[in-house]
Structure formats: C-alpha cells, structure tokens
Design an enzyme around this catalytic site. Structure first.
Site, PDB file in Angstrom:
ATOM      1  N   ARG A 161       0.798  -1.291  -0.131  1.00  0.00           N
ATOM      2  CA  ARG A 161      -0.072   0.016  -0.006  1.00  0.00           C
ATOM      3  C   ARG A 161       0.754   1.184   0.049  1.00  0.00           C
ATOM      4  NH1 ARG A 161      -2.117  -3.701   4.009  1.00  0.00           N
ATOM      5  NH2 ARG A 161      -4.144  -4.242   3.712  1.00  0.00           N
ATOM      6  N   LYS A 185      -2.238  -2.785   7.805  1.00  0.00           N
ATOM      7  CA  LYS A 185      -3.317  -2.279   8.792  1.00  0.00           C
ATOM      8  C   LYS A 185      -3.362  -3.035  10.092  1.00  0.00           C
ATOM      9  CE  LYS A 185      -6.233  -1.093   4.768  1.00  0.00           C
ATOM     10  NZ  LYS A 185      -7.765  -1.180   4.232  1.00  0.00           N
ATOM     11  N   HIS A 253      -2.617   2.733  -6.218  1.00  0.00           N
ATOM     12  CA  HIS A 253      -3.094   1.466  -5.423  1.00  0.00           C
ATOM     13  C   HIS A 253      -3.482   0.205  -6.572  1.00  0.00           C
ATOM     14  CE1 HIS A 253      -4.731  -0.615  -1.949  1.00  0.00           C
ATOM     15  NE2 HIS A 253      -5.785  -0.998  -2.855  1.00  0.00           N
ATOM     16  N   ARG A 256      -0.793  -2.218  -6.662  1.00  0.00           N
ATOM     17  CA  ARG A 256      -0.800  -3.076  -6.013  1.00  0.00           C
ATOM     18  C   ARG A 256      -1.820  -4.498  -6.528  1.00  0.00           C
ATOM     19  NH1 ARG A 256      -1.041  -4.574  -0.083  1.00  0.00           N
ATOM     20  NH2 ARG A 256      -3.177  -5.231   0.516  1.00  0.00           N
ATOM     21  N   HIS A 279      -3.694  -9.246   3.555  1.00  0.00           N
ATOM     22  CA  HIS A 279      -5.377  -9.330   3.868  1.00  0.00           C
ATOM     23  C   HIS A 279      -5.565 -10.332   5.018  1.00  0.00           C
ATOM     24  CE1 HIS A 279      -6.058  -8.388  -0.879  1.00  0.00           C
ATOM     25  NE2 HIS A 279      -6.037  -7.432  -0.052  1.00  0.00           N
ATOM     26  N   TYR A 288      -9.519 -11.150  -6.724  1.00  0.00           N
ATOM     27  CA  TYR A 288      -8.479 -11.503  -7.865  1.00  0.00           C
ATOM     28  C   TYR A 288      -8.798 -12.602  -8.959  1.00  0.00           C
ATOM     29  CZ  TYR A 288      -6.182  -7.667  -5.372  1.00  0.00           C
ATOM     30  OH  TYR A 288      -5.874  -6.450  -4.873  1.00  0.00           O
TER      31      TYR A 288
END
Length: 307
Positions: A161, A185, A253, A256, A279, A288
């Site tokens: 990110r 995150k 982004h 990514r 994730h 994806y």
C-alpha cells in the site's frame, strides 16, 4: 463543536482510544469512525432539538438510524460509505452497551447496504513496467524522479500500500536484504520478497537524495526534506496517466492490484498472495480470481474464431 454532553463525548473518546490501542485499527479507519460518529451526533442533535445525551442514544430506534443513513445518502454517500457508517455506529453502541448505558439491539436489526460488486482494475504488465521506470518519470529533478520510480516500484514489485511504502525506514534496505518486514493495517507485520530490481531503484534514490536519511525516520522525502506525502505520488501518477495514455483507473493502488493479478495469472496460489498483500481474510484476496477470469474471457472473445 459536537452537540453532545460531556458524558457521551467522554465515552466516545474512550471508545475511539480502545479501537486504536486494543483492536489496532488503521489510522484512516479511526479517522473515518470519528467523522462518522460526529456526523451522526450532529444529525441526532437536529432530530432531538438540542444537546445529545446518553438517554437519547438509549431511545434510538432502527428508524432513527435509517433516517441518518438516508440523510447521508442524500448528501451523496455511496453504499460503501454507508456500510462503514453503520459499522462504526454499531461498534460505538456496543461499547455503550457493555458499559450498561444503552441497548444496542436496534442497530443490529438494520441490514447493511448492499455493496456493489466491482473488480479491481489492474494495469497490463507492459503498462506497469512503464509506470515504474525511472526514464518515464515526469519530474526534471533527478533525485525526485528516482524517488518516484522507487516508490512506484515498491507498490508494483512488492504489492505494498502507498502508506506502507512511505512508512519504510532506510535500515530495512540493508545490503543483504532479500525481503522487507512491512507494517500494514492494524499494526500487523508481514514479510514480502524484495526483488533485486526494486532494491536497485531504492538504492538509486538513496544515492541521489540530497537529505540525510537517518535510521528510524521515513526513507522517502519531499522536495523540502520532510516526509513524503501520498498526495505527491498520486499527483505524479496522474501526470503519468496523461503522458502514457493510461486509463483513469491507473492509480498508485492499481499497482498493488496489478501485483496480485499478475502473480495469480502466473500460477501463484491465493493463500500466498493473501499473505503477501497482508489481507486478514482470504475472501478479500479472492476478488482477484474474478479479475483473472474476466481477463481470460476477454482474450477468448477477441481471439477465438467462433467467439
């Protein structure tokens, strides 16, 4: 000023602090929840005709919460934003319920807005390589062009990110580094492989950068020496879109997204890609597979003689 009494504001402050300290939510999420609850209290103040108190929260009905969501939708909020509004309010009400101050059942009775199903829009391999090349950067200052190429290389080559890339300190790029320890995150860390070409782009920037890059401080600097802001990279990407004829979906982004899509298309398994992206849930990574399937169908439609 938030139109609520001290007790309610105090509980709100405790709740926000607990989200950061205990649940380790990302800074952007905390800011969003703070803004969402502020907007809700402002809406509720107009609804009750004065300062909002705990008893007003206790008296909330599902219709009141639906009214707030309808108000925000009228202001242009989309389904994703409305879903976040509701998630934040539910969390705050559960906090108050644990304190024995309110009953949060009303919020649980409301269904979250249906989220639109949209697939990520990755760049092609050729487009991505053009974007990360130092030769295509738009800034005439050599060290800034090298900086931009290094940041974009980290997004595409490591799947970071933009906030993760800009938060890296110099010492993670030591001479023998073959991977990066990235803080994502919620403060979660993960290891991602460091490709030699990405390491080379970073090293080129470090050699040209006119500022002292001390350990522990952000590696990437703005023109005046301060920490590089995401908006700068976003603006440079906008210039590249125009120069290279890329679609509006070509954002930092999107690099990514391209990282994940190109790995999957080359035989990478979902669980590994999930770990590389950081994730929390495999279902987030599974989007994806839709991108790759759509690409295959597009190729089939364009290439098969019977299509």
């Amino acid at each position: 000023m938030i139109p609520a009494d001290e007790k309610l504001l105090g509980e709100r402050a405790v709740w926000l602090e607990s989200l950061g300290a205990e649940r380790r939510l990302a800074g952007n999420t905390l800011e969003a929840y703070e803004r969402d609850t502020r907007q809700f209290l402002q809406f509720l103040s107009a609804h009750v005709g004065g300062t909002v108190k705990i008893r007003d929260i206790e008296a909330l009905r599902p219709a009141d919460l639906r009214g707030f969501l309808a108000h925000r939708r009228k202001d242009g909020a989309g389904a994703r934003t409305l879903g976040r509004h509701l998630a934040g309010l539910r969390s705050f009400l559960r906090h108050l319920e644990r304190k024995g101050l309110v009953n949060a059942a009303g919020a649980s009775a409301i269904r979250s807005p249906k989220q639109p199903k949209s697939l990520p829009k990755p760049l092609s391999g050729r487009q991505a390589l053009s974007v990360v090349s130092r030769d295509t950067q738009m800034n005439e200052e050599p060290w800034i062009a090298a900086r931009d190429a290094a940041v974009l290389s980290l997004l595409y080559g490591c799947g970071l990110r933009i906030s993760e890339a800009l938060g890296l300190p110099p010492e993670v790029f030591h001479a023998k580094a073959t991977n990066l320890r990235v803080t994502g995150k919620g403060g979660k860390t993960r290891l991602v492989p460091l490709l030699p070409i990405v390491a080379e782009a970073v090293e080129t920037y470090r050699k040209l950068c006119p500022y002292h890059l001390e350990a522990g401080a952000p590696l990437f600097r703005g023109a005046r020496g301060g920490p590089l802001q995401p908006a700068i990279i976003q603006r440079e990407m906008q210039k590249l879109r125009s120069a290279l004829g890329l679609p509006d979906s070509a954002t930092p982004h999107a690099l990514r997204h391209s990282f994940a899509t190109h790995l999957l298309g080359s035989g990478g398994d979902l669980r590994t890609i999930q770990e590389l992206l950081g994730h929390a849930s495999l279902s987030t990574t599974q989007i994806y597979t839709g991108v790759d399937s759509a690409r295959l169908l597009d190729i089939y439609d364009r290439a098969h003689p019977r299509a």
